[in-house]
Design a protein around this motif. Sequence first.
Motif, mmCIF file in Angstrom:
data_model
loop_
_atom_site.group_PDB
_atom_site.id
_atom_site.type_symbol
_atom_site.label_atom_id
_atom_site.label_comp_id
_atom_site.label_asym_id
_atom_site.label_seq_id
_atom_site.Cartn_x
_atom_site.Cartn_y
_atom_site.Cartn_z
ATOM 1 N N ARG A 45 0.721 -1.314 0.135
ATOM 2 C CA ARG A 45 0.030 0.180 0.015
ATOM 3 C C ARG A 45 0.672 1.189 0.017
ATOM 4 O O ARG A 45 1.790 1.447 0.847
ATOM 5 C CB ARG A 45 -0.986 -0.067 1.150
ATOM 6 N N TYR A 46 0.578 2.167 -1.037
ATOM 7 C CA TYR A 46 1.055 3.577 -1.169
ATOM 8 C C TYR A 46 0.202 4.735 -0.810
ATOM 9 O O TYR A 46 -0.699 4.751 -1.899
ATOM 10 C CB TYR A 46 2.173 3.445 -2.366
ATOM 11 N N THR A 47 0.322 5.407 0.270
ATOM 12 C CA THR A 47 -0.849 6.222 0.464
ATOM 13 C C THR A 47 -0.387 7.554 0.913
ATOM 14 O O THR A 47 0.750 7.780 1.326
ATOM 15 C CB THR A 47 -1.905 5.713 1.547
ATOM 16 N N ILE A 48 -1.058 8.426 0.358
ATOM 17 C CA ILE A 48 -0.830 10.007 0.721
ATOM 18 C C ILE A 48 0.676 10.301 0.170
ATOM 19 O O ILE A 48 1.498 10.817 0.806
ATOM 20 C CB ILE A 48 -0.966 10.317 2.138
ATOM 21 N N GLY A 49 0.961 9.905 -1.220
ATOM 22 C CA GLY A 49 2.179 9.892 -1.674
ATOM 23 C C GLY A 49 2.383 10.958 -2.504
ATOM 24 O O GLY A 49 1.254 11.703 -2.978
ATOM 25 N N LYS A 50 3.329 11.398 -3.072
ATOM 26 C CA LYS A 50 3.541 12.350 -4.111
ATOM 27 C C LYS A 50 3.880 12.084 -5.471
ATOM 28 O O LYS A 50 4.209 12.619 -6.477
ATOM 29 C CB LYS A 50 4.512 13.545 -3.798
ATOM 30 N N VAL A 51 3.756 10.601 -5.776
ATOM 31 C CA VAL A 51 4.348 10.257 -7.217
ATOM 32 C C VAL A 51 3.202 10.495 -8.007
ATOM 33 O O VAL A 51 2.064 10.187 -7.655
ATOM 34 C CB VAL A 51 4.420 8.742 -6.978
ATOM 35 N N LYS A 52 3.703 11.094 -9.293
ATOM 36 C CA LYS A 52 2.633 11.501 -10.208
ATOM 37 C C LYS A 52 2.770 10.602 -11.511
ATOM 38 O O LYS A 52 1.828 10.600 -12.169
ATOM 39 C CB LYS A 52 2.994 12.928 -10.767
ATOM 40 N N ASN A 53 3.744 9.697 -11.411
ATOM 41 C CA ASN A 53 3.848 9.066 -12.979
ATOM 42 C C ASN A 53 4.367 7.454 -12.365
ATOM 43 O O ASN A 53 5.207 7.581 -11.685
ATOM 44 C CB ASN A 53 4.832 9.625 -13.775
ATOM 45 N N LEU A 54 3.521 6.315 -12.870
ATOM 46 C CA LEU A 54 3.936 5.199 -12.575
ATOM 47 C C LEU A 54 4.834 4.654 -13.985
ATOM 48 O O LEU A 54 4.091 4.551 -15.100
ATOM 49 C CB LEU A 54 3.057 4.333 -12.427
ATOM 50 N N ARG A 55 6.243 4.626 -13.834
ATOM 51 C CA ARG A 55 7.070 4.357 -15.169
ATOM 52 C C ARG A 55 6.763 2.661 -15.328
ATOM 53 O O ARG A 55 6.474 1.788 -14.434
ATOM 54 C CB ARG A 55 8.431 4.845 -14.906
ATOM 55 N N PRO A 56 7.227 2.304 -16.452
ATOM 56 C CA PRO A 56 7.386 0.682 -16.685
ATOM 57 C C PRO A 56 8.186 0.017 -15.808
ATOM 58 O O PRO A 56 9.322 0.307 -15.435
ATOM 59 C CB PRO A 56 7.818 0.675 -18.130
ATOM 60 N N LEU A 57 7.784 -1.309 -15.531
ATOM 61 C CA LEU A 57 8.442 -2.244 -14.707
ATOM 62 C C LEU A 57 8.676 -1.859 -13.298
ATOM 63 O O LEU A 57 9.501 -2.132 -12.555
ATOM 64 C CB LEU A 57 9.641 -2.627 -15.364
ATOM 65 N N VAL A 58 7.844 -0.771 -12.741
ATOM 66 C CA VAL A 58 8.408 -0.131 -11.442
ATOM 67 C C VAL A 58 7.934 -1.109 -10.270
ATOM 68 O O VAL A 58 8.610 -1.088 -9.260
ATOM 69 C CB VAL A 58 7.227 1.212 -11.118
ATOM 70 N N PHE A 59 7.202 -2.140 -10.592
ATOM 71 C CA PHE A 59 6.742 -3.302 -9.545
ATOM 72 C C PHE A 59 7.376 -4.736 -10.027
ATOM 73 O O PHE A 59 6.865 -5.628 -9.547
ATOM 74 C CB PHE A 59 5.317 -3.398 -9.297
ATOM 75 N N SER A 60 8.225 -4.634 -10.943
ATOM 76 C CA SER A 60 8.494 -5.988 -11.689
ATOM 77 C C SER A 60 9.226 -7.151 -10.386
ATOM 78 O O SER A 60 9.440 -8.154 -10.818
ATOM 79 C CB SER A 60 9.766 -5.728 -12.817
ATOM 80 N N CYS A 61 9.869 -6.514 -9.457
ATOM 81 C CA CYS A 61 10.509 -7.433 -8.419
ATOM 82 C C CYS A 61 9.396 -7.966 -7.455
ATOM 83 O O CYS A 61 9.779 -8.630 -6.391
ATOM 84 C CB CYS A 61 11.680 -6.860 -7.764
ATOM 85 N N LEU A 62 8.283 -7.785 -7.591
ATOM 86 C CA LEU A 62 7.272 -8.069 -6.730
ATOM 87 C C LEU A 62 6.282 -9.222 -7.508
ATOM 88 O O LEU A 62 5.101 -9.112 -7.434
ATOM 89 C CB LEU A 62 6.477 -6.846 -6.272
ATOM 90 N N ASP A 63 6.925 -10.283 -8.080
ATOM 91 C CA ASP A 63 6.120 -11.386 -8.562
ATOM 92 C C ASP A 63 5.127 -11.796 -8.148
ATOM 93 O O ASP A 63 4.248 -12.759 -8.523
ATOM 94 C CB ASP A 63 7.021 -11.919 -9.358
ATOM 95 N N LYS A 64 5.115 -12.026 -6.714
ATOM 96 C CA LYS A 64 4.195 -12.593 -5.643
ATOM 97 C C LYS A 64 3.097 -11.730 -5.302
ATOM 98 O O LYS A 64 2.266 -12.123 -4.430
ATOM 99 C CB LYS A 64 4.938 -13.201 -4.449
ATOM 100 N N LEU A 65 2.943 -10.532 -5.684
ATOM 101 C CA LEU A 65 2.227 -9.438 -5.051
ATOM 102 C C LEU A 65 0.635 -9.814 -5.593
ATOM 103 O O LEU A 65 0.485 -10.035 -6.729
ATOM 104 C CB LEU A 65 2.715 -8.201 -5.711
ATOM 105 N N GLU A 66 -0.055 -9.947 -4.562
ATOM 106 C CA GLU A 66 -1.464 -9.966 -4.697
ATOM 107 C C GLU A 66 -2.481 -8.763 -4.544
ATOM 108 O O GLU A 66 -3.475 -9.002 -5.153
ATOM 109 C CB GLU A 66 -2.204 -11.236 -4.056
ATOM 110 N N ASN A 67 -2.069 -8.068 -3.922
ATOM 111 C CA ASN A 67 -3.304 -6.779 -3.790
ATOM 112 C C ASN A 67 -1.973 -5.551 -3.691
ATOM 113 O O ASN A 67 -1.203 -5.320 -2.634
ATOM 114 C CB ASN A 67 -3.613 -6.988 -2.259
ATOM 115 N N LEU A 68 -2.351 -4.581 -4.579
ATOM 116 C CA LEU A 68 -1.698 -3.296 -4.911
ATOM 117 C C LEU A 68 -2.792 -2.397 -4.472
ATOM 118 O O LEU A 68 -3.649 -1.921 -5.405
ATOM 119 C CB LEU A 68 -1.054 -3.242 -6.097
ATOM 120 N N ASP A 69 -2.339 -1.333 -3.537
ATOM 121 C CA ASP A 69 -3.333 0.049 -3.084
ATOM 122 C C ASP A 69 -2.423 1.278 -3.421
ATOM 123 O O ASP A 69 -1.493 1.293 -2.501
ATOM 124 C CB ASP A 69 -3.653 -0.365 -1.763
#
Length: 415
Positions: A45-69
């Motif tokens: 979970r990433y909340t109340i953040g300042k990121v404006k852009n999600l770039r390609p492969l930003v979560f590529s090391c999280l291949d077991k991730l089931e819930n992204l908020d």
Amino acid sequence: MGSCQLFSNLSELKSFVITHHNTIDICHETCNNDNNNKLNIVYLRYTIGKVKNLRPLVFSCLDKLENLDISNGSLEIIENGAFNGLEKLKSLTLSSNKLTHIGRNIFEKLINLNSLILRNNKINNIDDQTFDKQTLSSLDLSYNELKFINKYTFYGIECKHVYVGNNDKLIENFIAWNVDESKIQTDCIVQGIIQICTKLNSLSSVDVIIHDFSPDFPLPSSKLELSGISSIGRNAFNNSNINAHFKVLEIHYTENHEFIIYPESFEGLINLEDLILNVGAITLTNNLFDKLKSLNAWNFDEFKIQTDCIIQGILQICTKLNALSSVDVIIHDFSPDFPLPSSKLELSGISSIGRNAFQNSNINVYFKVLEIHYTENHKFIIYPESFETWRIPQFTAAHMNEKYYIEKHFFAARG
């Protein structure tokens, strides 16, 4: 120590929450290039953040991730490939950000996605086939700025529930959207003993919520008054347990865009006598009231009604809701001394003569005989104003082949 090395030492870490941070990038290139550094996090979970852009492969090391908020932040842009590597992701929440556009292919790699929450953004544009081949239990697009959904927006999606409420300028048209109406979120309120349900501000059902309700139950009123809806859905009253009780239906609507009703909207209102539509702009077609066999009166601005015209020889005959509205010669530079082929006007297929139907006609002085054929079972309607400026020197006879009732001075407006 980099974040990749840090997390690799926490092999049992399953859940991670980031708040008030400038970045969500926990997968650096060193992690992406080293399979030994894949993380075991299943909830991020990433909340109340300042990121404006999600770039390609930003979560590529999280291949077991089931819930992204990613919620309550500043996210504006999602680049293609941002979710690549998340094949096990089941739930994606992107609510309460600043997204305006959802591009095609953004979610294509999320082959196990079950829930997609995009509510409370500023989304006004969704590319065609954005959700193609997705199988979801829930898609939430509510509280955005959508104005239009076309037939390709939901193309290829399998979804149990679609939420599109509180897009204030979005008008219900489930058929044009190519989506099953039964899958659209239903919102219900209770007024006394009546439950009123809507789908995207379109009336979908009206029912009494009393257990063991029977037709002889005495309702407090035979009038149903509604506000806050933008349309009456097809078959809104068809399955109602009290549709036979209503004799008056009054609707108030104050928004700028058009109020929408269909002929099927009134299916089941077998005893409705009065229809009052204070709804602003509306298009009324000829068969709109065919289901309302008991209707005696309706109240709306006649200049908002669709006009249908046919040409018979040199005459243009126009109707509004099967009521005669005008008769005119369509010859350019027509003058009073033009020889018409006949002084007889014969009409069929109309259910009434509208008020002032002949008032502005350019040939009302020519007609000496008016003959009307009407074969329907319900009442044919004419008004004193129907013959306004009918300038025949002497009205000699009125012939009617059915039972009729004529009020005193009915033909007085003829002149």
